[in-house]
Write an enzyme that holds these catalytic residues in place. Structure first.
Site, PDB file in Angstrom:
ATOM      1  N   GLU A  77       0.819  -1.204   0.000  1.00  0.00           N
ATOM      2  CA  GLU A  77       0.000   0.000   0.000  1.00  0.00           C
ATOM      3  C   GLU A  77       0.856   1.257   0.000  1.00  0.00           C
ATOM      4  O   GLU A  77       0.520   2.242  -0.659  1.00  0.00           O
ATOM      5  CB  GLU A  77      -0.967  -0.010   1.187  1.00  0.00           C
ATOM      6  CG  GLU A  77      -2.082  -1.038   1.066  1.00  0.00           C
ATOM      7  CD  GLU A  77      -2.956  -0.814  -0.160  1.00  0.00           C
ATOM      8  OE1 GLU A  77      -3.062   0.339  -0.633  1.00  0.00           O
ATOM      9  OE2 GLU A  77      -3.534  -1.786  -0.656  1.00  0.00           O
ATOM     10  N   TYR A 160      -6.723   6.234   4.353  1.00  0.00           N
ATOM     11  CA  TYR A 160      -6.782   5.233   3.285  1.00  0.00           C
ATOM     12  C   TYR A 160      -5.958   3.996   3.639  1.00  0.00           C
ATOM     13  O   TYR A 160      -6.434   2.864   3.548  1.00  0.00           O
ATOM     14  CB  TYR A 160      -6.291   5.801   1.947  1.00  0.00           C
ATOM     15  CG  TYR A 160      -6.018   4.683   0.982  1.00  0.00           C
ATOM     16  CD1 TYR A 160      -7.064   4.029   0.329  1.00  0.00           C
ATOM     17  CD2 TYR A 160      -4.722   4.188   0.790  1.00  0.00           C
ATOM     18  CE1 TYR A 160      -6.835   2.950  -0.499  1.00  0.00           C
ATOM     19  CE2 TYR A 160      -4.493   3.104  -0.031  1.00  0.00           C
ATOM     20  CZ  TYR A 160      -5.547   2.489  -0.668  1.00  0.00           C
ATOM     21  OH  TYR A 160      -5.318   1.402  -1.469  1.00  0.00           O
ATOM     22  N   ASP A 178      -9.484   4.545  -2.822  1.00  0.00           N
ATOM     23  CA  ASP A 178      -8.361   5.036  -3.602  1.00  0.00           C
ATOM     24  C   ASP A 178      -8.916   5.661  -4.881  1.00  0.00           C
ATOM     25  O   ASP A 178     -10.134   5.731  -5.105  1.00  0.00           O
ATOM     26  CB  ASP A 178      -7.353   3.928  -3.881  1.00  0.00           C
ATOM     27  CG  ASP A 178      -7.753   3.032  -5.038  1.00  0.00           C
ATOM     28  OD1 ASP A 178      -8.970   2.905  -5.325  1.00  0.00           O
ATOM     29  OD2 ASP A 178      -6.862   2.443  -5.673  1.00  0.00           O
TER      30      ASP A 178
END
Length: 332
Positions: A77, A160, A178
């Site tokens: 990520e 996020y 996203d």
């Protein structure tokens, strides 16, 4: 994680038999409760066709395999922010081979993280990942926490990333927003070509309303909708003929109206401070020891911009100045 159970096409009714307000797809939340205008096209379930498509077409990526664990998900990520998968893959593999657990990375100098980051860009992400690894080793016994609040409390972790790790690594129910997911929801549900430039409160409310009730179903939906945006519902040249929800997409049903919001400008690179910073860091990464100012002066012809870029790297903690005009990657 398993694919979600297909939700009913019929909305709930009140005790008197009068139909309740149409629900947002696959949830018990009325469209009005999402805090945004939800077109009628969204009243049919989206989860099942998207997840079914994902089950058949999902890419075999190393961070999706069970052996990656939560640490592998977290590393991916960080790396995938603003960087395409094909550039991330080789760096990710090398990173995980060298630092298979957070404590392994935390035991090394932060400059080694910057060195291993290579040319992925936005190298402050490497420092943030190193900081998160150190905090995991210190606060959580070396294991990436599963609690969303504890994830969010780690240095360098935003909303996020915390949601993505909790969802993809631990199968929890979180809205993972996203760029790809935001584009899918903008088109399929709200009927516009592109989402706003920055994530809005209305987008967050809509994403939460669209989540399946079951945790694992929600996690699967998060991964599937993200993959759909990456492979099919792309920013340019979208492949509607391959989309599992093309017949239910509000934007397509409206005739694909053109974007009428603020101009969408691509990021430039050539000639920018970012390019100069990249060249300076490349010299430092390739050197086993400190580098003299004279060697850095060779990477860019314009002295004012070069000095500004170097000062920025120092201010960001990516470079440490030493005595006698020497520079190195950070040791602490």
């Amino acid at each position: 994680m398993t694919a979600p159970t297909k939700p009913s096409h019929n909305g709930p009714s009140d005790p008197a038999g009068t139909p309740a307000p149409a629900a947002v797809p696959g949830t018990s939340v009325p469209a009005a409760a999402s805090g945004t205008s939800v077109p009628a096209a969204s009243a049919v379930p989206l989860h099942a066709p998207v997840v079914d498509w994902f089950d058949e077409h999902a890419r075999d990526l190393p961070w999706r395999r069970p052996e990656a664990g939560a640490w592998g998900v977290m590393v991916s990520e960080f790396m995938l922010q603003q960087t395409p998968v094909n550039r991330v893959l080789p760096v990710y593999e090398q990173w995980m081979a060298r630092w298979p657990r957070p404590a392994d990375l935390a035991a090394e100098a932060p400059g080694e993280a910057v060195r291993a980051w290579g040319r992925l860009g936005y190298p402050r992400r490497a420092l943030r990942l190193h900081g998160a690894a150190a905090a995991i080793a210190e606060r959580h016994g070396g294991d990436v926490p599963s609690d969303h609040a504890q994830l969010l409390a780690l240095p360098g972790i935003g909303e996020y990333t915390a949601a993505a790790v909790a969802s993809f690594a631990y199968g929890q129910r979180h809205a993972v927003l996203d760029t790809n997911v935001r584009r899918v929801l903008a088109r399929a549900v709200t009927g516009v070509q592109y989402p706003p430039n920055a994530t809005t409160a209305a987008e967050r409310k809509l994403a939460r309303a669209l989540l399946p009730d079951d945790e694992r179903d929600a996690a699967r939906w998060a991964a599937a909708s993200m993959e759909l945006g990456a492979l099919v519902c792309t920013a340019k040249n979208e492949s509607c003929h391959r989309c599992p929800i093309a017949g239910r997409c509000a934007w397509r049903l409206a005739g694909k109206p053109a974007h009428d919001g603020p101009p969408r400008r691509g990021q430039t690179y050539a000639g920018t401070d970012r390019q100069v910073r990249g060249r300076l860091l490349a010299v430092l990464r390739e050197s086993p020891g400190p580098v003299p100012q004279a060697a850095l002066d060779q990477v860019w012809h314009e002295p004012v911009q070069r000095a500004r870029a170097l000062d920025g790297l120092v201010a960001d903690g990516l470079v440490e100045p030493l005595a006698d005009g020497l520079y190195r990657l950070p040791l602490s």
